[in-house]
Structure formats: structure tokens, C-alpha cells
Design a protein around this motif. Structure first.
Motif, mmCIF file in Angstrom:
data_model
loop_
_atom_site.group_PDB
_atom_site.id
_atom_site.type_symbol
_atom_site.label_atom_id
_atom_site.label_comp_id
_atom_site.label_asym_id
_atom_site.label_seq_id
_atom_site.Cartn_x
_atom_site.Cartn_y
_atom_site.Cartn_z
ATOM 1 N N ALA A 134 42.277 26.362 19.596
ATOM 2 C CA ALA A 134 40.916 26.874 19.768
ATOM 3 C C ALA A 134 40.813 27.883 20.896
ATOM 4 O O ALA A 134 39.730 28.415 21.153
ATOM 5 C CB ALA A 134 39.953 25.703 20.025
ATOM 6 N N GLY A 135 41.916 28.155 21.592
ATOM 7 C CA GLY A 135 41.888 29.131 22.664
ATOM 8 C C GLY A 135 43.055 28.935 23.615
ATOM 9 O O GLY A 135 43.697 27.876 23.634
ATOM 10 N N ARG A 136 43.334 29.953 24.397
ATOM 11 C CA ARG A 136 44.359 29.883 25.430
ATOM 12 C C ARG A 136 43.862 30.620 26.657
ATOM 13 O O ARG A 136 43.216 31.672 26.549
ATOM 14 C CB ARG A 136 45.681 30.502 24.953
ATOM 15 N N GLN A 137 44.160 30.069 27.816
ATOM 16 C CA GLN A 137 43.798 30.720 29.078
ATOM 17 C C GLN A 137 44.821 30.328 30.129
ATOM 18 O O GLN A 137 44.874 29.172 30.556
ATOM 19 C CB GLN A 137 42.389 30.316 29.526
ATOM 20 N N GLY A 138 45.659 31.291 30.525
ATOM 21 C CA GLY A 138 46.689 31.008 31.509
ATOM 22 C C GLY A 138 47.632 29.923 31.012
ATOM 23 O O GLY A 138 48.208 30.022 29.920
ATOM 24 N N ASP A 139 47.779 28.866 31.803
ATOM 25 C CA ASP A 139 48.669 27.756 31.447
ATOM 26 C C ASP A 139 47.957 26.674 30.631
ATOM 27 O O ASP A 139 48.503 25.574 30.468
ATOM 28 C CB ASP A 139 49.241 27.122 32.722
ATOM 29 N N TRP A 140 46.783 26.958 30.136
ATOM 30 C CA TRP A 140 45.996 25.975 29.411
ATOM 31 C C TRP A 140 45.840 26.375 27.955
ATOM 32 O O TRP A 140 45.737 27.540 27.624
ATOM 33 C CB TRP A 140 44.613 25.802 30.051
ATOM 34 N N THR A 141 45.818 25.354 27.082
ATOM 35 C CA THR A 141 45.595 25.548 25.646
ATOM 36 C C THR A 141 44.421 24.681 25.221
ATOM 37 O O THR A 141 44.304 23.521 25.648
ATOM 38 C CB THR A 141 46.842 25.149 24.835
ATOM 39 N N ALA A 142 43.556 25.241 24.370
ATOM 40 C CA ALA A 142 42.431 24.480 23.815
ATOM 41 C C ALA A 142 42.714 24.148 22.357
ATOM 42 O O ALA A 142 43.315 24.944 21.629
ATOM 43 C CB ALA A 142 41.134 25.268 23.936
ATOM 44 N N ILE A 143 42.278 22.974 21.923
ATOM 45 C CA ILE A 143 42.368 22.558 20.520
ATOM 46 C C ILE A 143 40.980 22.140 20.061
ATOM 47 O O ILE A 143 40.112 21.796 20.875
ATOM 48 C CB ILE A 143 43.360 21.389 20.336
ATOM 49 N N TRP A 144 40.761 22.179 18.751
ATOM 50 C CA TRP A 144 39.520 21.643 18.195
ATOM 51 C C TRP A 144 39.655 20.121 18.106
ATOM 52 O O TRP A 144 40.594 19.614 17.495
ATOM 53 C CB TRP A 144 39.234 22.246 16.825
ATOM 54 N N TYR A 145 38.692 19.414 18.712
ATOM 55 C CA TYR A 145 38.810 17.969 18.897
ATOM 56 C C TYR A 145 37.399 17.381 18.882
ATOM 57 O O TYR A 145 36.572 17.691 19.753
ATOM 58 C CB TYR A 145 39.499 17.699 20.237
ATOM 59 N N LEU A 146 37.085 16.583 17.873
ATOM 60 C CA LEU A 146 35.781 15.916 17.780
ATOM 61 C C LEU A 146 34.613 16.908 17.856
ATOM 62 O O LEU A 146 33.593 16.653 18.496
ATOM 63 C CB LEU A 146 35.634 14.859 18.879
#
Length: 636
Positions: free
Chosen positions: A509-521
């Protein structure tokens, strides 16, 4: 080194570096092997099967074993019972179960208590029990002394140590001991290498031609069958037989199927027998939350619950209780029960005990056998933890179970099944598989101590990552409206609501620097995923996205009302969750709605209803759930 340390701290994980090579744990094994005349490879192989060379922080296993050599203190073994499982394991709101009885272990359970090898080994090596519990090097030395005491004649040939290895297992029958020894020698042939939980690199070089003479006879005692036969409608195992691969020690320990109470055709337990073949789509992994010795008294009580198999911790011995063609009451969701096989593993989710390699290997062999027999894909959409099973209705969501929990090593488990969680080549973009490095993923948890739920759990490897509302280590955890009803998620080891687990696939669902987002609930959930120490790997696979607003999500894939004939229709009850256009979720499988009405002691009266309504199974949160195929679009 500094960059690694910063990354680990930011992720909430920190692996203590330790010495490696012959001056560390490898050297401890070499020195103990020389002192007591044990081939070093045999000592390493036995220890690997018992503990994977880990120290486990001086904590005992469920069998009461300590240290790399799993020296057993019988006083520390898990109690046999009574146990008090929560919730309705049948998960059928049309026929809810009543209160479960308190179960006390059978009198014979005390006679099956494990031998106290901790003190026996201590006497042989001149070491105190306390030293063997807390000092891994001393534990290895005493384990070598114990193994040497079982050897009939001195020998430097690893092939000559089969009988001693079998005895070291502590198994209470010869077949289980042989099965343990067979697994040790399989490790010797394959070789192994890893970094232990306290930071030591250990290696066992492979010996592919090693064949001990005593290994010729099959280990198992059951009626052993190959994949694909018999059919799901085959007769149940006879006493002394079990549906198991030939490499395992298995016994048939039947669950109760008896009438009780006033309603003679409906008051019965503790599972449902089937005449018609049922589809089997899942294998569900549980832990017992108690000792193996209590299992016979539980499964033989018709008022209790049931499951198909139990695997013993110390030696990987398997007991089957319900034929795989029949429906056991184990997952808390009737739809999942009717389409699954449930396997219990002796252990605790959070009480400081650890899962042995012997149990992992037996379980992996059993699951691989069952998956081949029933054509079940070996992935995390079909090999579920109990903590991945959805609630049946909104009311049941909050009380669903959490086992086997964050300390089950899913990555290692899939490696043993020959399906490692590695990314395909040239893959990037739309989805990821959660895959932190288990040993160094020392995530923060609370709730392991029964007397203080707020106290931090002892650091140890974990298979989950924390999910936050923003790409920031100080951001709140994401919320689960079904689990907590508007309250924030917690860091409890028993609270999965803001965690993603190894092997699960999610849409990015997205990326920012060392972080990754996922679709969750229904929301974006962020986890720390630096390139230097990634917590996920790129993945391929179909996704679904809603084609209308507020698409409803279900915990059961039941047929449409018009499909039922001769039995009461089941209501399609949506859960608390909704998803909307723009969100993406990993597609695990597609089913046509089915329901088994099994509310009679007579299996001839069971009715299987198959409809035309199609569902997609999606990875919505930590648990899988279902959406109607007409409500979403598949993106391949």
C-alpha cells in the motif's frame, strides 16, 4: 556493525552478537565430543534435533528439557491437565456447545512422566542441575556424557551410534525411539548450519552416505499409507493403525464418539463422522497449552473437543485421534472445521517453553503427506495457524484463539516441507510475503508471565512484525475493530491484531524510506523493512480489489439460501469489517459456497449443501476471511 545495530534498534529487535567458530558453541561441542568419545557429528545431530543448538535463555521446553542437549528435569515438565479451552471449538452457531468439563489426566499419565536425564547427566559429568540449566557449555558436556553412557562399545564411527541415539530420545517405546534416531541421521546426511538464539555460529557438515545398520526397519507402528490412497471415504484406522507417512512413529489413539444426555441423537461427541467425502482445503496448526500426558483423557471424553493429530515435543511421536475423513471440533469456526485437518503440538504459546526440532520435523513430514493426499497447496493461505482462522460471526471474533503464536518458526517449518519462503526471481512491486529473520527478530512482547501481564517477555526469536499507523517507530499500532471494538491494540503475546506473520502475503500500500505499508483490515499498516535487514520479500500472486464501496467480509463461505434442500438454511452473517475501492488484498483461493449439516449421531443423516455463490479467500488482517466474488475484481 554500527548500521546493523541502529537498524535492529529501530525495528524493535536486537540480536546479541556472540563469538563464533571453534571458540564458541562449535568449540563446546568439539571439546565435549573429545572428552567422552562421542563422534562430534552425532553430538551435533542429537542436539540439533532437540534444540537446534539454542540455549533458549535457560527456559525449559514443555517436556522439561533444558539447554542445547534438552536435558530433562521431570519436575519442570508441563502438567498433564486439567485444561480449560476457551470458546466454542465446534463454531457452529446452529448447535452451540455447552460448558466443557474439567479434564483430569488418567492415572497412567503419571507413569508416562519423562525420565530425569538432567540429574543423571549431571552425575556423570560431575555438574549440578542448576549449572546444567543455565550454562550451555556445561549442558553440552553433560549431554555428551549421557549419550556416551548409552553406547554399548566405544566407536568413532557415527554409524555405530544409532541405538544410543534412539535411547537418548527418552521415548517410551522402541518405534518412537527409532523414529527419533532416523531423524537425527537424516540431519547428519543433510548437514545443517545456523546462528543460535544467543549469537553463535554452528555448522554440521553433511555426510550423505551415512547409513546406520540398525535403521533398516520402519519406524512407525501404524498402518502406513502413501499419498493419494486411500480415498477420503476409506474406513477409519483400526486400533494400532494411523494415517501417517512411513517415516514417522504414529499410533491410533481414538477420540470418543458416544451419545450422552437426553437428546440421544444430538447430544454426542466429540467429533462428526462422515460417510460422504468432504473437501479438505486447510491444515490448521495448534498448540496444546498443556502436556502430552493429558491428551488421552481429553480426546476420550465425549463432552470435550477433538482434533485429528497430536505431536509430542520431546521425540516428535504422533498420535491420531480422528480419521481425516471425519470432522473434528478444533478451530472455533464450523466452516473451517468442515474443510480442515487439525494438528495439535505439545507446547505453550507464551509460558516460556519452546518447540523442539523433533516436533517441527515430524509435523512437517505429516503436513507434507496430508497435503499431497488431499491436494492442499503448501502455503500460508492453506496451512493456517489457529490464530489465522476467522471468527464465524461478529460476536465470536474477539474470542478466537491465538495459537501457535509469534514464536512458531513458520519459515523453518516451510523449509522442512520443501517449500521455503524465498522470493521468485525478478519480482518486485505489488505484494510482499512477511519474512523477518527469525533468530534476530527479538520483538517486544508482554504477557508471558501469568502473574504480571504488563511485564516484558524474555527476548527470543519471533515470526511476526508489528504494524503501525504511520512509518514511524513511535506511531500507534493499527486497530482491529473486531478484536478490540474500538480500543487500541496491545503488545500482548496473545494479541495478534496489529501483527503480520511469516509467510502471509499482503498487497503493498506504500513505501517510505525503510518502511513498507500493506493493506490490512481496511487501512494502511506500516512495518519496518530496511533493505539491510528486510522483514519481507517480494512476491507474486493475484490480488482482489472492491468494485463498490463498503464491501462486506465474511468468516464463512456458505451457499446462497436457495441452495439448501432438506435442511435449514444458514444465514450469511457479515463480520465487522468492510473494504473499499482502491484497497488491494492477496487472493489465497476461490471456493463455491458449501455447508455440511452434521447435527446427528447418525452420519447417514448428514447433509452436504453445495451452492453456486462464489467466494474469494483474502488475507484481510492476521486472519484470512472471505468476500463474495461478485463484489471484487481479481487482478492477476
Amino acid at each position: 556493525m554500527l548500521l546493523w545495530l541502529v537498524a535492529a534498534l529501530t525495528a524493535g529487535t536486537l540480536a546479541p552478537p556472540g563469538p563464533v567458530g571453534t571458540t564458541g558453541r562449535q568449540g563446546d561441542f568439539a571439546a565435549a565430543a573429545r572428552e567422552f568419545g562421542v563422534p562430534e557429528s552425532v553430538l551435533l545431530g542429537v542436539s540439533y534435533l532437540e534444540s537446534r543448538w539454542d540455549a533458549n535463555g535457560g527456559r525449559p521446553s514443555v517436556a522439561g528439557g533444558y539447554g542445547p542437549m534438552h536435558l530433562v528435569d521431570a519436575r519442570a515438565a508441563a502438567p498433564a491437565g486439567p485444561l480449560h479451552p476457551q470458546g466454542d471449538a465446534r463454531g457452529d452457531d446452529s448447535r452451540p456447545m455447552g460448558p466443557l468439563p474439567e479434564i483430569s489426566p488418567e492415572p497412567s499419565a503419571e507413569r508416562r512422566a519423562p525420565a530425569d536425564t538432567l540429574r543423571q547427566a549431571g552425575r556423570l559429568a560431575g555438574l549440578t542441575p542448576d549449572t546444567l540449566r543455565r550454562d550451555p557449555a556445561a549442558n553440552i558436556r553433560a549431554g555428551a556424557a549421557l549419550l556416551a553412557s548409552y553406547q554399548a562399545a566405544p566407536s568413532s564411527d557415527p554409524a555405530d551410534w544409532y541405538a544410543a541415539v534412539a535411547r537418548y530420545s527418552g521415548a517410551d517405546d522402541q518405534a518412537a525411539g527409532r523414529a527419533f534416531a532416523d531423524q537425527v541421521y537424516a540431519v547428519l546426511r543433510e548437514g545443517a548450519s545456523r546462528v543460535t538464539d544467543d549469537g553463535f555460529a554452528v555448522r554440521l557438515d553433511p555426510q550423505p552416505g551415512l547409513r546406520p545398520e540398525a535403521a533398516g526397519a520402519p519406524a512407525g507402528t501404524g498402518a502406513l499409507r502413501g499419498p493419494g490412497a486411500p480415498s477420503p471415504a476409506a474406513p477409519p484406522p483400526a486400533p494400532g493403525g494411523a494415517e501417517c507417512p512411513a517415516t514417522l512413529s504414529c499410533e491410533w489413539m481414538p477420540a470418543a464418539y458416544e451419545r450422552f444426555g437426553k437428546r440421544k441423537n444430538r447430544d454426542y461427541g466429540n467429533h462428526d463422522r462422515m460417510i460422504q467425502a468432504r473437501p479438505i482445503d486447510y491444515i490448521v496448526i495448534h498448540d496444546t497449552e498443556g502436556g502430552y500426558a493429558g491428551v488421552p483423557s481429553m480426546v476420550r471424553n465425549p463432552r470435550y473437543v477433538s482434533w485429528h493429530y497430536t505431536i509430542r515435543s520431546a521425540d516428535g511421536h504422533v498420535a491420531q485421534h480422528v480419521p481425516t475423513r471425519d470432522i473434528a471440533w478444533h478451530s472455533g469456526n464450523w466452516d473451517v472445521n468442515s474443510r480442515s485437518i487439525g494438528i495439535e503440538h505439545e507446547g505453550y504459546l507464551a509460558k516460556g517453553t519452546w518447540y523442539t526440532e523433533a516436533m517441527y520435523r515430524s509435523s512437517a513430514a505429516l503436513v507434507k503427506y496430508l497435503a499431497a493426499r488431499y491436494h492442499i497447496p503448501i502455503d500460508r493461505a492453506h496451512i493456517l495457524g489457529h490464530d489465522n482462522v476467522p471468527g464465524s460471526t461478529p460476536k465470536s471474533v474477539a474470542g478466537m484463539h491465538e495459537d501457535p503464536g509469534p514464536y512458531w518458526d513458520w519459515a523453518h517449518y516451510f523449509e522442512l516441507m520443501g517449500h521455503p519462503l524465498t522470493p521468485p526471481r525478478n519480482t518486485s512491486g505489488s505484494s510482499v510475503i512477511i519474512r523477518p529473520a527469525y533468530t534476530v527478530n527479538l520483538s517486544y512482547f508482554t504477557g508471558c508471565a501469568a502473574t504480571d501481564s504488563s511485564r516484558r517477555c524474555a527476548p527470543r526469536g519471533a515470526s511476526t512484525v508489528w504494524l503501525r499507523t504511520a512509518p514511524n517507530p513511535d506511531a500507534p499500532l493499527v486497530t482491529d475493530r473486531g478484536k478490540h471494538r474500538g480500543r487500541p491494540a496491545t503488545y500482548s503475546v496473545y494479541d495478534h491484531s496489529a501483527r503480520a506473520s511469516t509467510g502471509q502475503r499482503y498487497a503493498v500500500a506504500g513505501r517510505q524510506g525503510d518502511w513498507t505499508a500493506i493493506w490490512y483490515l481496511g487501512q494502511r499498516a506500516w512495518f519496518y523493512n530496511p533493505a539491510s535487514n528486510p522483514s519481507a520479500v517480494a512476491a507474486r500472486g493475484p490480488l482482489v480489489t472492491p468494485i463498490r464501496r463498503d464491501v462486506r467480509v465474511y468468516g464463512r463461505a456458505y451457499p446462497e439460501r436457495s441452495a439448501y434442500r432438506g435442511t435449514r438454511p444458514e444465514r450469511l452473517v457479515p463480520l465487522q469489517y468492510r473494504i473499499s475501492p482502491g484497497q488491494l488484498y492477496a487472493l489465497g483461493d476461490t471456493f463455491t459456497g458449501m455447508h455440511i449439516s452434521a447435527d446427528s449421531f447418525d452420519p447417514a443423516r448428514h447433509v452436504i449443501t453445495r451452492g453456486r455463490l462464489r467466494y474469494h479467500q483474502i488475507q484481510l488482517g492476521h486472519r484470512v476471511m472471505f468476500v463474495k466474488a461478485d463484489d471484487v475484481r481479481v487482478i492477476r
